[in-house]
Design a protein around this motif. Sequence first.
Motif, short mmCIF file in Angstrom:
data_model
loop_
_atom_site.label_atom_id
_atom_site.label_comp_id
_atom_site.label_asym_id
_atom_site.label_seq_id
_atom_site.Cartn_x
_atom_site.Cartn_y
_atom_site.Cartn_z
N UNK A 174 -66.04 -126.44 -9.33
CA UNK A 174 -65.11 -125.71 -8.47
C UNK A 174 -64.16 -124.95 -9.39
N UNK A 175 -64.09 -123.64 -9.22
CA UNK A 175 -63.37 -122.80 -10.17
C UNK A 175 -62.49 -121.78 -9.47
N UNK A 176 -61.22 -121.77 -9.88
CA UNK A 176 -60.25 -120.79 -9.40
C UNK A 176 -59.67 -120.03 -10.58
N UNK A 177 -59.22 -118.80 -10.33
CA UNK A 177 -58.49 -118.00 -11.30
C UNK A 177 -57.00 -118.13 -10.98
N UNK A 178 -56.20 -118.53 -11.97
CA UNK A 178 -54.83 -118.95 -11.71
C UNK A 178 -53.87 -118.24 -12.65
N UNK A 179 -52.78 -117.70 -12.08
CA UNK A 179 -51.75 -117.01 -12.86
C UNK A 179 -50.62 -117.99 -13.16
N UNK A 180 -50.29 -118.10 -14.44
CA UNK A 180 -49.09 -118.85 -14.83
C UNK A 180 -47.89 -117.93 -14.63
N UNK A 181 -46.91 -118.39 -13.88
CA UNK A 181 -45.71 -117.62 -13.57
C UNK A 181 -44.49 -118.38 -14.08
N UNK A 182 -43.28 -117.81 -13.97
CA UNK A 182 -42.09 -118.59 -14.33
C UNK A 182 -41.84 -119.76 -13.38
N UNK A 183 -42.55 -119.78 -12.25
CA UNK A 183 -42.36 -120.84 -11.26
C UNK A 183 -43.72 -121.46 -10.92
N UNK A 184 -44.03 -121.61 -9.65
CA UNK A 184 -45.30 -122.20 -9.23
C UNK A 184 -46.45 -121.25 -9.56
N UNK A 185 -47.62 -121.79 -9.89
CA UNK A 185 -48.75 -120.92 -10.22
C UNK A 185 -49.22 -120.12 -9.00
N UNK A 186 -49.79 -118.95 -9.28
CA UNK A 186 -50.41 -118.14 -8.23
C UNK A 186 -51.92 -118.33 -8.33
N UNK A 187 -52.52 -118.84 -7.27
CA UNK A 187 -53.96 -119.07 -7.25
C UNK A 187 -54.64 -117.85 -6.63
N UNK A 188 -55.14 -116.97 -7.50
CA UNK A 188 -55.77 -115.74 -7.02
C UNK A 188 -56.96 -116.04 -6.12
N UNK A 189 -57.72 -117.07 -6.47
CA UNK A 189 -58.96 -117.37 -5.75
C UNK A 189 -58.70 -117.94 -4.37
N UNK A 190 -57.86 -118.95 -4.27
CA UNK A 190 -57.58 -119.56 -2.97
C UNK A 190 -56.88 -118.55 -2.05
N UNK A 191 -56.01 -117.72 -2.61
CA UNK A 191 -55.37 -116.69 -1.81
C UNK A 191 -56.41 -115.71 -1.26
N UNK A 192 -57.38 -115.36 -2.10
CA UNK A 192 -58.41 -114.41 -1.66
C UNK A 192 -59.30 -115.03 -0.59
N UNK A 193 -59.67 -116.30 -0.72
CA UNK A 193 -60.46 -116.95 0.30
C UNK A 193 -59.71 -117.02 1.63
#
Length: 440
Positions: free
Chosen positions: A418-437
């Motif tokens: 199971x693989x997601x693309x994830x952005x490290x931010x100054x706060x909580x991570x942004x999950x590009x994959x789950x957001x797109x789904x």
Amino acid sequence: MHDRLAPLYPQHLATLRERADKALALGGFDHLVVAASTPLRKFLDDQDYPFVASPHFRHWLPLTAAPGSWIVYTPGHKPKLVFLQPRDYWHVVPDAPSGYWVEHFDIVVVRNAVDAVAQLPAAGTRRAIIGPECPTVPGAEANNPQAVLDYLHWHRSYKTPYELELMREASRIGARAHRAAEQAFRSGASELGIHMAYLGAAQQTDAELPYASIVGLNEHGAVLHYTNFDRAAPAQSRSFLIDAGASAAGYASDITRTYAATGHDEFQALIDSMDAAQRDFVARVRAGQSYPELHIHAHHTLAGVLREHGFIRMSTECAVSSGVTSAFFPHGLGHPIGLQVHDVAGFQQSERGGTIARPDGHPYLRMTRMLEPGMVVTIEPGLYFIDMLLEELRSKPVAGDIDWARIARFRPYGGIRIEDDVVCTPDAPENLTRDAFAQA
């Protein structure tokens, strides 16, 4: 999409110019010359492999089909695009440049490679030429100075808002195509049929995808880079693993999902446990998190999953230290992603180069850096039943603490990733994959 990109591009270009200024100063150069590259010719043939533009070229421009073109940047001057638009009736000639970015470049259109080279800084000047060693262009052979590359690669780890918007788009395309692939699996399609459904939904050809898709039914899920595409559907489809991405102006998404066929509840329960573990790892993509330490943490978590589902009877610590978890999870937790699927600088020590070694016993980990805001990484834990690795495990002293009968029951399912693309931010991570789904 262009309406979202247009206001972000000027700052992206300003960032690249600032980075180029510093990289050139470090290397002692006056000009940055970036080749789009040209197609590679097939051996003993008169045909080329599909063209892939250099990632350095795509970093500056959203042009993925401009073979033979160049970017020239001299600090203090507007960047120049030398755009090759050949006289050619055998192939589709690239359209003249247009869009939100053209006003930021001086654009010179040429008809052949010789005229293109004539537009570059003279050979006697201090020019850093970034491009592939083969094929070379007479008069503009790449020198790829290491000091310049080290600086540019290091800072490419930190994505601009413009880049992140393109990566969100690549994720949206990929998620849409993944939905179509799952539907094809549920309808009983073959691996090739599933792959064709994926391409149709993505509206991208194989050559346009950022990497060769992995579409594995049943036991094929245990082959980490399975790309065979069986033409006939199996008599019974028990499980389905798909690792496939999409492209947006040269930026990649990299998405993996695993599904159980209806009625295969035990395997579905294992998928659910892996999904919960993966979400926990994603939540830890925070500034200051060591990626190797996150990888080691993943091994301890997966040892718990193996215990929970009755595959092993040993302690978590023993499962990791003895190499048992590595037999079920033999690859790394993930890698940097961006202009390349396995993006640059994953092991780099600083902007001046250097290497951060992998932890002992984990030779396939593709990133050893500390996570920082702006980085994008994949989080892709796996759990597989790989015959070769299981046979090696049988010869170890811990083999008596493994339920081999239960493993035999799960071998026909291949494995789970199971693989997601994830952005490290100054706060909580942004999950590009789950957001797109969620939007697909």
